[in-house]
Scaffold this active site. Structure first.
Site, PDB file in Angstrom:
ATOM      1  N   LYS A  98       0.866  -1.177   0.000  1.00  0.00           N
ATOM      2  CA  LYS A  98       0.000   0.000   0.000  1.00  0.00           C
ATOM      3  C   LYS A  98       0.902   1.227   0.000  1.00  0.00           C
ATOM      4  O   LYS A  98       1.285   1.742   1.035  1.00  0.00           O
ATOM      5  CB  LYS A  98      -0.919  -0.017   1.233  1.00  0.00           C
ATOM      6  CG  LYS A  98      -2.244   0.718   1.034  1.00  0.00           C
ATOM      7  CD  LYS A  98      -2.127   2.192   0.689  1.00  0.00           C
ATOM      8  CE  LYS A  98      -1.546   3.000   1.837  1.00  0.00           C
ATOM      9  NZ  LYS A  98      -1.450   4.475   1.475  1.00  0.00           N
ATOM     10  N   GLY A 110       5.863   6.105   8.535  1.00  0.00           N
ATOM     11  CA  GLY A 110       5.115   7.329   8.311  1.00  0.00           C
ATOM     12  C   GLY A 110       5.006   8.151   9.580  1.00  0.00           C
ATOM     13  O   GLY A 110       5.851   8.063  10.477  1.00  0.00           O
ATOM     14  N   SER A 111       3.944   8.916   9.679  1.00  0.00           N
ATOM     15  CA  SER A 111       3.788   9.846  10.786  1.00  0.00           C
ATOM     16  C   SER A 111       3.433   9.126  12.081  1.00  0.00           C
ATOM     17  O   SER A 111       2.829   8.051  12.070  1.00  0.00           O
ATOM     18  CB  SER A 111       2.698  10.874  10.463  1.00  0.00           C
ATOM     19  OG  SER A 111       1.415  10.274  10.523  1.00  0.00           O
ATOM     20  N   GLY A 160       0.749   6.219  12.951  1.00  0.00           N
ATOM     21  CA  GLY A 160       1.284   5.059  13.653  1.00  0.00           C
ATOM     22  C   GLY A 160       0.496   4.732  14.906  1.00  0.00           C
ATOM     23  O   GLY A 160       0.301   3.554  15.234  1.00  0.00           O
ATOM     24  N   GLU A 220       7.860   2.555  12.029  1.00  0.00           N
ATOM     25  CA  GLU A 220       8.995   3.482  11.935  1.00  0.00           C
ATOM     26  C   GLU A 220       8.380   4.851  11.717  1.00  0.00           C
ATOM     27  O   GLU A 220       7.853   5.158  10.646  1.00  0.00           O
ATOM     28  CB  GLU A 220       9.927   3.076  10.799  1.00  0.00           C
ATOM     29  CG  GLU A 220      11.301   3.725  10.899  1.00  0.00           C
ATOM     30  CD  GLU A 220      11.373   5.044  10.173  1.00  0.00           C
ATOM     31  OE1 GLU A 220      11.261   6.091  10.863  1.00  0.00           O
ATOM     32  OE2 GLU A 220      11.528   5.048   8.956  1.00  0.00           O
ATOM     33  N   CYS A 268      12.724  11.557   8.050  1.00  0.00           N
ATOM     34  CA  CYS A 268      12.317  11.280   9.421  1.00  0.00           C
ATOM     35  C   CYS A 268      13.472  11.389  10.398  1.00  0.00           C
ATOM     36  O   CYS A 268      13.295  11.776  11.555  1.00  0.00           O
ATOM     37  CB  CYS A 268      11.662   9.905   9.519  1.00  0.00           C
ATOM     38  SG  CYS A 268      12.713   8.546   8.947  1.00  0.00           S
ATOM     39  N   GLU A 303       7.464  17.514  14.729  1.00  0.00           N
ATOM     40  CA  GLU A 303       8.156  17.249  13.466  1.00  0.00           C
ATOM     41  C   GLU A 303       7.584  18.145  12.380  1.00  0.00           C
ATOM     42  O   GLU A 303       6.412  18.058  12.035  1.00  0.00           O
ATOM     43  CB  GLU A 303       7.996  15.776  13.072  1.00  0.00           C
ATOM     44  CG  GLU A 303       8.805  15.398  11.849  1.00  0.00           C
ATOM     45  CD  GLU A 303       8.723  13.918  11.527  1.00  0.00           C
ATOM     46  OE1 GLU A 303       9.767  13.336  11.197  1.00  0.00           O
ATOM     47  OE2 GLU A 303       7.627  13.346  11.620  1.00  0.00           O
TER      48      GLU A 303
END
Length: 489
Positions: free
Chosen positions: A183, A235-236, A240, A257, A291, A389
């Site tokens: 995905k 991702g974010s 997550g 991650e 990241c 972030e």
């Protein structure tokens, strides 16, 4: 519709159960160039029903197909055929990345060749991994530990490094015997199409690799499907947390991650000009959309002002321009909403810190999602620009009293993904690295090695990807106690 130099056979289809099929949703994804703000590609978009079909195909392939039951050497040999197909397509992958998110063309080629080389390295890890190992046992004559595939894996990759991240997830999962549902981010589906074509050419059994680009609603439907044994997500942290909660409800496995707000601690033995050049030319890598980015710089208070001036001078030398210009050092942000997000943080930073450099859209670029490299000084570590972030070329310079205070500030974060110690003293670098609560620390820069485990502490994630340890996230360990050694081992 595809970017120039990118050739995909069925961009209007999904890859499910070994076949290219039209999406039941009837929807499409439009990909907008961050350089021109024009549509450069269209692909199929999966809906909830397509997600269910992909899970059913992956479930069938895992439960009843040959792939999980093959000898590891057979899987490795087939996977290497997949990699062989990717090598001559490195230039296509590079062009796709530049077209979709504005990655610098000068960096795109080496980046994707490196990612393909990493796949060979992962295959080597699998060759040396003991999928069945003997251990001493007090409960039986023979104790065996079998590392068996975890099952159906939903591999969800972000838009900033779409090929390398998705390819690594696919590699580890396939080599362990799992079936996979790819995905990709709706902003960057093209690389996953090339991966699916490689799987098809390599002759993987139907349903072992599936491709379903989709938006957030359909992606959430995939994560919630009980037929998915494991979610591997990059991702974010916000997304997550949602995935972790869904997986927790049914005790599904997950590797996460997530985000970072990594600190670079500058010691007094590291020259000001060298530190300024390093920090200014790091925060602009991939337009700051990394990241593991070193987005906080912690400097002794007595050096703060000279460091701010030096970084500003270095930022003033950075050439901002279109991604395909070989002279460009800072390209656009990946999309309009990302530009707006970065601008909102810059506006907030102006209220809480000193804007030393940047903060505006470049005057010479009338279109595209461009922002100047930006430096804030006298930043309070409790402020939003230091704690959240930003994912853009925005650097916060934070004064500290001494080394102990610098370590305290570095650890005063919900994140713990990366870090750096700028020093000429290797012993000091090691000592400080051991005290920083993050998954990785590099001396003198944002150092990365995907042949070693990568992941975060705290809200930067769960689990590790990369290195031989990356295989452990895709297996379940089974203890078998025997009266003798089986001949089939």
């Amino acid at each position: 519709m595809l970017p120039q130099g990118v050739s995909i056979a069925h961009p209007d289809k999904l890859y499910i159960g070994g076949e290219w099929v039209a999406p039941q949703s009837g929807e499409t994804i439009e990909i907008v160039s961050p350089n021109s703000e024009q549509v450069v590609a269209r692909t199929a978009a999966a809906g909830p029903a397509d997600m269910d079909s992909a899970v059913a195909a992956a479930r069938q392939a895992f439960d009843h197909g040959p792939w999980p039951r093959m000898a590891p050497a057979e899987r490795i040999a087939t996977f290497r055929k997949l990699v062989d197909h990717l090598r001559p397509r490195a230039e296509e992958l590079a062009k796709a990345w530049t077209a979709q998110v504005g990655g610098l063309a000068s960096f795109a080629g080496p980046m994707h060749l490196g990612s393909i080389a990493t796949l060979d390295q992962i295959a080597g890890f699998a060759e040396n991994f003991e999928f069945v190992e003997q251990r001493p046992s007090t409960g039986a004559e023979v104790g065996l530990i079998a590392h068996e595939p975890v099952g159906v894996v939903a591999a969800i990759a972000p838009w900033n490094g779409p090929f390398g991240i998705m390819a690594n997830k696919l590699a580890y999962a396939l080599l362990c015997g799992c079936s996979v549902i790819m995905k990709p981010s709706p902003e960057t589906p093209l690389e996953a199409y090339i991966l699916a074509e490689a799987a098809d050419v390599a002759g993987l059994p139907p349903g072992i690799v599936n491709l379903v680009p989709a938006d957030r609603e359909a992606s959430d439907h995939l994560v919630c499907n009980p037929g998915v044994d494991k979610v591997s997500f990059t991702g974010s942290t916000v997304a997550g947390k949602r995935i972790a909660s869904v997986c927790g409800e049914r005790i599904a496995r997950c590797t996460l991650e997530l985000g970072g707000k990594s600190a670079a601690i500058i010691r007094d033995d590291f020259p000001t000009e060298a530190a300024a050049g390093l920090l200014a030319n790091t925060i602009t890598i991939m337009s700051g959309q990394v990241c593991a980015m070193l987005s906080r710089a912690i400097v002794p208070r007595h050096r703060h002002d000279e460091m701010a001036k030096a970084i500003a001078r270095e930022m003033g030398k950075i050439r901002i321009g279109h991604s395909d210009d070989p002279e460009t050092q800072l390209g656009p942000l990946a999309m309009k909403r990302q530009l707006e997000r970065v601008e909102s943080y810059i506006a907030d930073g102006k209220r809480t810190a000193d804007l030393v450099y940047g903060g505006n859209r470049p005057a010479h670029l009338n279109s595209g999602y461009f922002i100047e490299p930006t430096l804030f000084a006298n930043v309070d570590n409790s402020s939003r620009i230091a704690q959240e972030e930003i994912f853009g070329p925005v650097l916060s310079l934070i004064p500290c009293e001494d080394e102990e205070d610098a370590i305290r500030i570095a650890n005063d974060s919900n994140f713990g993904l990366n870090g750096s110690v700028l020093t000429q003293d290797v012993n000091a670098a090691y000592r400080i690295a051991r005290q920083i609560r993050s998954g990785a620390v590099g001396q003198n820069g944002m150092r990365m090695d995907f042949g070693l485990p990568f992941g975060g502490f705290k809200q930067s994630g769960i689990g590790r990807e990369g290195g031989p340890e990356g295989l452990l996230g895709y297996v379940e360990s089974k203890t078998i106690l025997m009266d003798g050694m089986p001949s089939e081992l």
